[in-house]
Design a protein around this motif. Structure first.
Motif, PDB file in Angstrom:
ATOM      1  N   LEU A 159       0.853  -1.181   0.000  1.00  0.00           N
ATOM      2  CA  LEU A 159       0.000   0.000   0.000  1.00  0.00           C
ATOM      3  C   LEU A 159       0.896   1.240   0.000  1.00  0.00           C
ATOM      4  O   LEU A 159       1.919   1.255   0.696  1.00  0.00           O
ATOM      5  N   HIS A 160       0.480   2.247  -0.745  1.00  0.00           N
ATOM      6  CA  HIS A 160       1.317   3.449  -0.879  1.00  0.00           C
ATOM      7  C   HIS A 160       2.775   3.028  -1.040  1.00  0.00           C
ATOM      8  O   HIS A 160       3.669   3.547  -0.381  1.00  0.00           O
ATOM      9  N   GLN A 161       2.936   2.079  -1.968  1.00  0.00           N
ATOM     10  CA  GLN A 161       4.232   1.417  -2.104  1.00  0.00           C
ATOM     11  C   GLN A 161       5.297   2.366  -2.647  1.00  0.00           C
ATOM     12  O   GLN A 161       6.473   2.208  -2.343  1.00  0.00           O
ATOM     13  N   HIS A 381      -6.935   1.185  -9.613  1.00  0.00           N
ATOM     14  CA  HIS A 381      -6.283   1.773  -8.441  1.00  0.00           C
ATOM     15  C   HIS A 381      -6.816   1.087  -7.207  1.00  0.00           C
ATOM     16  O   HIS A 381      -7.982   0.686  -7.157  1.00  0.00           O
ATOM     17  N   HIS A 462       0.594  -6.951 -11.969  1.00  0.00           N
ATOM     18  CA  HIS A 462       0.935  -5.526 -12.054  1.00  0.00           C
ATOM     19  C   HIS A 462       2.398  -5.337 -12.398  1.00  0.00           C
ATOM     20  O   HIS A 462       3.210  -6.245 -12.237  1.00  0.00           O
ATOM     21  N   ALA A 466       6.476   0.674  -8.659  1.00  0.00           N
ATOM     22  CA  ALA A 466       5.326   1.139  -7.880  1.00  0.00           C
ATOM     23  C   ALA A 466       4.695   2.367  -8.518  1.00  0.00           C
ATOM     24  O   ALA A 466       3.475   2.547  -8.487  1.00  0.00           O
ATOM     25  N   SER A 469       2.383   0.846 -11.149  1.00  0.00           N
ATOM     26  CA  SER A 469       1.221   0.088 -10.657  1.00  0.00           C
ATOM     27  C   SER A 469       0.246   1.025  -9.952  1.00  0.00           C
ATOM     28  O   SER A 469      -0.966   0.942 -10.160  1.00  0.00           O
ATOM     29  N   GLU A 470       0.776   1.929  -9.146  1.00  0.00           N
ATOM     30  CA  GLU A 470      -0.123   2.784  -8.373  1.00  0.00           C
ATOM     31  C   GLU A 470      -0.691   3.934  -9.199  1.00  0.00           C
ATOM     32  O   GLU A 470      -1.539   4.681  -8.725  1.00  0.00           O
ATOM     33  N   ASN A 471      -0.224   4.040 -10.426  1.00  0.00           N
ATOM     34  CA  ASN A 471      -0.866   4.965 -11.364  1.00  0.00           C
ATOM     35  C   ASN A 471      -1.624   4.199 -12.428  1.00  0.00           C
ATOM     36  O   ASN A 471      -1.765   4.663 -13.559  1.00  0.00           O
TER      37      ASN A 471
END
Ligand code: C2O
Ligand code: CU
Length: 487
Positions: A159-161, A381, A462, A466, A469-471
């Protein structure tokens, strides 16, 4: 080009810090000896987690995530996020088939989860933020699973990697084989890069630009949480097992070993049927390798090197070696080292005709001024009301998947809970033997993998950068029946 600028940043700072040494980091190793089973071999380089369980086939440990300060490089200490106040976190080691119970406490001031990268466990214990409700500050969660495969693996925040992992929330896992090959020593090296200011503060995070486009690259190479190179000694005549974990946010590099006859004995998914001589292997974010290392007769040192693309002031790019670990060849063994006997390993066939083949197209672009990364045109997301369910598979039916990247950045692509083998790059067969859970898909390249889908459940796929993936460059797949609850 963005990559060049980033490379020069990396190069410049490495020069400044090039002379920083970090000394030996000797693990105490050992693990819990039991009456029934031989003790786990000690793995030097990281502090092992204390096993609280009296049961010889259960490993019960405690992990606490919290902020602390650590000496990563010479000079002021750095404020980090750490598991048990260590970066990397302590070594989780177990024997294949063991039950592992991790009592996790989140003492951060933000939610988190822990993902056990490469372990083919239940999707409920995988730490996927698409399944597990994040562990809130002050809360605890008990991860409880059986480790099904031997290998070198790792754990990290999921999370919030972008920030949590860069700040230090990662650690290594060693699952020992049932029949242990013997070595003079076993060591583990966790490679990372971090971007520090001149005051050794973790540099501010950006939400656009090259850091997102290419993924954040550091200016300091770390090995086991200290500025590279790590220094150690190796006796003449030794036969050692060196395990390597790549825990960068984005940086990829080639690995080679000088001064030794070295073989690649394992990849992400454990031992190879046939070890092969190490010339160089490519380590992308998330990859692991094990090497058998024998110092050459006339060598004075054995050096683990990273081959990294760097740019000079004129923007000319070349690949340069950086020392990750320097082992002085010192002393003799009292008796000749025992030859390691590797257990017989059979990998699933790569020449099967898969029932199905499909494509996952990795792409990205700017949407409303924001960079967004996609798989088959869709971005997902954590926290989205709807899952992007990319594909569904039948347990045990291999599928050939062609990952194609039509934009320039590379994507180290990871499939949770499964192993695959690499069949081809740009349609041409390649020889990159071994089971993997992460494959480096370079810009403008297609990579075809054969995935075996042996582990049912709902799994994330993913990019392991990071920032990608987180975008958006994440999705879920379903294998067979899943017990996953939807939320
Ligand atoms: Cu190591 Cu979902 O990642
Ligand atoms: Cu990517």
């Amino acid at each position: 080009m963005r990559s060049l600028r980033l490379s020069s940043v990396l190069f410049g700072a490495l020069c400044l810090l090039g002379s920083v040494g970090c000394g030996d980091e000797a693990g105490t190793g050992g693990g819990g000896g039991t009456p029934e089973l031989p003790p786990l071999p000690s793995v030097e380089g990281l502090v092992p987690l204390e096993d609280l369980s009296p049961d010889p086939t259960t490993v019960e440990v405690e992990l606490v995530a919290r902020e602390t300060t650590l000496p990563l490089v010479d000079g002021p200490e750095t404020k980090v996020l750490a598991y048990n106040d260590l970066v990397p976190g302590p070594l989780l080691h177990a024997r294949v088939g063991d039950r592992v119970i991790v009592h996790f406490t989140n003492e951060l001031d933000e939610p988190t989860t822990i993902h056990w990268h490469g372990l083919r466990i239940s999707d409920q214990m995988d730490g996927s933020p698409m399944i597990q409700a994040p562990v809130q500050p002050g809360e605890t969660f008990t991860y409880d699973f059986v480790v099904p495969d031997a290998g070198t693996l790792w754990y990290h925040t999921h999370l919030h990697q972008i920030e949590q992992q860069e700040r230090g929330l990662y650690g290594a896992i060693v699952v020992h084989e049932a029949e242990l090959p013997t070595f003079t020593s076993e060591r583990i090296f966790v490679g990372d890069d971090i971007r520090l200011t001149s005051q050794n503060v973790i540099s501010p995070f950006k939400s656009s630009g090259p850091d997102i486009g290419m993924g954040r690259v550091g200016n300091t190479l770390l090995v086991n949480g200290h500025a590279a190179p790590m220094t150690l000694t190796i006796p003449r005549g030794a036969i050692e097992r060196w395990r390597f974990v790549m825990s960068t946010n984005a940086l990829a590099y080639g690995l080679r070993i000088r001064g030794a006859d070295a073989k690649v004995i394992a990849t992400d998914g454990g031992l190879l049927p046939e070890p092969f001589a190490l010339e160089r292997v490519e380590a992308a974010a998330g990859n692991r390798y094990d090497f058998e290392v024998r110092p050459q007769a006339d060598a004075t040192e054995v050096v683990l090197e990273a081959m990294i693309l760097v740019a000079d002031a004129q923007g000319n790019v070349s690949e340069e070696p950086f020392e990750l670990a320097v082992a002085k060849v010192e002393g003799e063994l009292e008796a000749p080292a025992e030859e390691p006997v590797y257990p017989a390993v059979t990998l699933p066939a790569v020449d099967v005709t898969p029932a199905e083949s499909l494509e996952w197209d990795l792409s990205g672009g700017v949407v409303l001024g924001q960079v967004e990364f996609t798989i088959n045109g869709q971005a997902a997301h954590v926290g989205d009301a709807d899952h992007v369910m990319l594909d569904t598979f039948t347990k045990g039916v291999p599928v050939a998947i062609t990952l194609s990247s039509n934009v320039s950045p590379a994507h180290p692509f990871h499939v949770h809970g499964q192993f695959f083998q690499i069949l081809a790059r740009d349609g041409k067969p390649v020889s990159e033997p071994g089971l993997r859970d992460t494959v480096h898909v370079r810009g403008d390249e297609t990579v075809t993998i054969l995935s075996y889908f042996e582990n049912p459940g709902q799994w994330m796929v993913h990019c392991h950068i990071a920032e990608h993936s987180e975008n958006g460059m994440m999705a879920d797949i379903m294998v067979g029946e899943s017990s996953a609850h939807q939320h």
